[in-house]
Design a protein around this motif. Sequence first.
Motif, PDB file in Angstrom:
ATOM      1  N   ARG A 108       0.846  -1.192   0.000  1.00  0.00           N
ATOM      2  CA  ARG A 108       0.000   0.000   0.000  1.00  0.00           C
ATOM      3  C   ARG A 108       0.889   1.252   0.000  1.00  0.00           C
ATOM      4  O   ARG A 108       2.050   1.202   0.423  1.00  0.00           O
ATOM      5  N   PRO A 109       0.341   2.381  -0.464  1.00  0.00           N
ATOM      6  CA  PRO A 109       1.111   3.617  -0.445  1.00  0.00           C
ATOM      7  C   PRO A 109       1.414   4.038   0.997  1.00  0.00           C
ATOM      8  O   PRO A 109       0.641   3.715   1.904  1.00  0.00           O
ATOM      9  N   PRO A 110       2.500   4.745   1.206  1.00  0.00           N
ATOM     10  CA  PRO A 110       3.465   5.213   0.200  1.00  0.00           C
ATOM     11  C   PRO A 110       4.627   4.255  -0.010  1.00  0.00           C
ATOM     12  O   PRO A 110       5.468   4.482  -0.869  1.00  0.00           O
ATOM     13  N   PHE A 111       4.679   3.154   0.801  1.00  0.00           N
ATOM     14  CA  PHE A 111       5.840   2.275   0.730  1.00  0.00           C
ATOM     15  C   PHE A 111       5.753   1.254  -0.401  1.00  0.00           C
ATOM     16  O   PHE A 111       6.611   0.374  -0.490  1.00  0.00           O
ATOM     17  N   ASP A 112       4.749   1.372  -1.258  1.00  0.00           N
ATOM     18  CA  ASP A 112       4.775   0.594  -2.496  1.00  0.00           C
ATOM     19  C   ASP A 112       5.761   1.214  -3.484  1.00  0.00           C
ATOM     20  O   ASP A 112       6.060   0.628  -4.530  1.00  0.00           O
TER      21      ASP A 112
END
Length: 538
Positions: free
Chosen positions: A295-299
Amino acid sequence: MKVVRIVVSALLAVALAACGIDGTGGAARPDRAAASLTWAVETEPITFNPHQWIQNKARLLVFNQFDALVARQADGTFAPWLATSWKISDDHLTYTFDLREDVTFHDGERFGAETVKANFGKLLEPGYNPDIATIQLRSFARAEVVSPYRVKLVLKQPDGLFLDFLSSPYGAQISTKSLKEAGNLKAGGVDVAGTGPFILDRYVPGQEVHYKRNPTYKWPPRGAAHQGPAPLSEVTYRFLPEAAVRVGALLSGQVDVIEGVPATDIGAIRNDPGLTLTTGLNSGTAFTYYFNTSRPPFDDKRVRQAFRQAVDLDAILQSVYRGQAKRAWSIVSSASPFHDASLEGSPRAAAAAGSLLDRAGWRGKDADGYRTKDGRRLTVRIVASTAFVRDRRDILAQAIQAQVKQSAGIDLQVQILDQGAAQQAWKANEYEIFWNSRGDSDAGAALNLILSSGAAVNFAHIDDPRIDGWLKQAAASSDQAERKDLYTRIQRVVDEEAIVFPLYVPADQIAARKSVKGLGFDPASGTPAGAYAVSVGA
């Protein structure tokens, strides 16, 4: 600094009173007999059932009450315990164990081949511990009773970690009566019988657990410090999660031993001539932040890299731990033979964090100084359970929280929840960072649980066929050099992809009165050992 604690913290005086300590330095209980011991511990177990064990800090309690078939030694070899000997077939698919014939469970049941078969049957039972069944026991086929004291364990494919599993808390033996009749088997407790040197006879949630000596015990693992029953007649473990309370209880003589000594109090312990202090590094994995890549933002790899670059880890560890914490460079603990030392000394460039975030589209800034993108603030959440807060990890998170804001404009929110709420958040995928360390004696067992696609603790949501393949190859191999090469590849990939942020190598500290002898660390995990070898002198 924002730290959300959705738990009720007891006041210091209440904690002391609840644990039989009057809060003024005086003991609120009579003098202990010479053969008894009171030990203050940082962590209360979620469960006393070894098959359900998940807390490294609770490992010291497991082998008070339970025994395993084999024991892992400091050099990585295995010694007889409840099994007197074993043979492995040439194809590495069949393990035949000869068992001791003089072992009795605390409930009077005799230990034998049927017991081993029943324990494996329970471990494979749907819903009992599916994570173990699908990962650690994925190669296991069946248990066959050859004779009352000989059992054959058959695998579907070679498993280089199988003996390690048998030596771990998961491989501890529970009486068949308990497996069938215990009121709450998963929770464990007084009605779950083992064969260990102590019998759990009292548990007061939130306060203490009490063990009495097993007077018939005579089957420790080969190489144990002594034979026969334990020197102590009883041992009480008091749950004192607040470091100041633990240290104060020891300094005032209200407990005999504590574990989990914070860096701020090490000097006081060392300067007290009546006390001793020993430290041991844990094996398994380092304490690591795992970025949720699903999931964002660590994608976005650039955001993961920016978070790591924004943290001056050496400075933070010095501030929080006063030089007592060993920095981690890899997901695998430096105490493990599989640690990849080539990762050590990777340079940090704080300025790079901003550049990386710019390229990832987080160019704006709001009135509070946080990065924004499309009107959204760059917010990430650590979700942790109170059951796994140790070593001032909450204070460490606060320090990182402040630094990523200052260096990169990242809004790090720290949510420390009760176990049920934390599990719900993890299940709902409502988090961006998961923290974890594991004290498995073989780091490969930990990596299987953390990095395999769909594995129990794969909260980074890693799905990499290369990693899956290397893990399977390593698990099937008994060649340590081959396994090290495979685990090295894995460590480098998760580092290069910035999936993990290793922080420090977990260590355990034991402080005690000088009259307490026989304290030490588990040779396999590096965690405090149980009380079997402990005695109290003048």
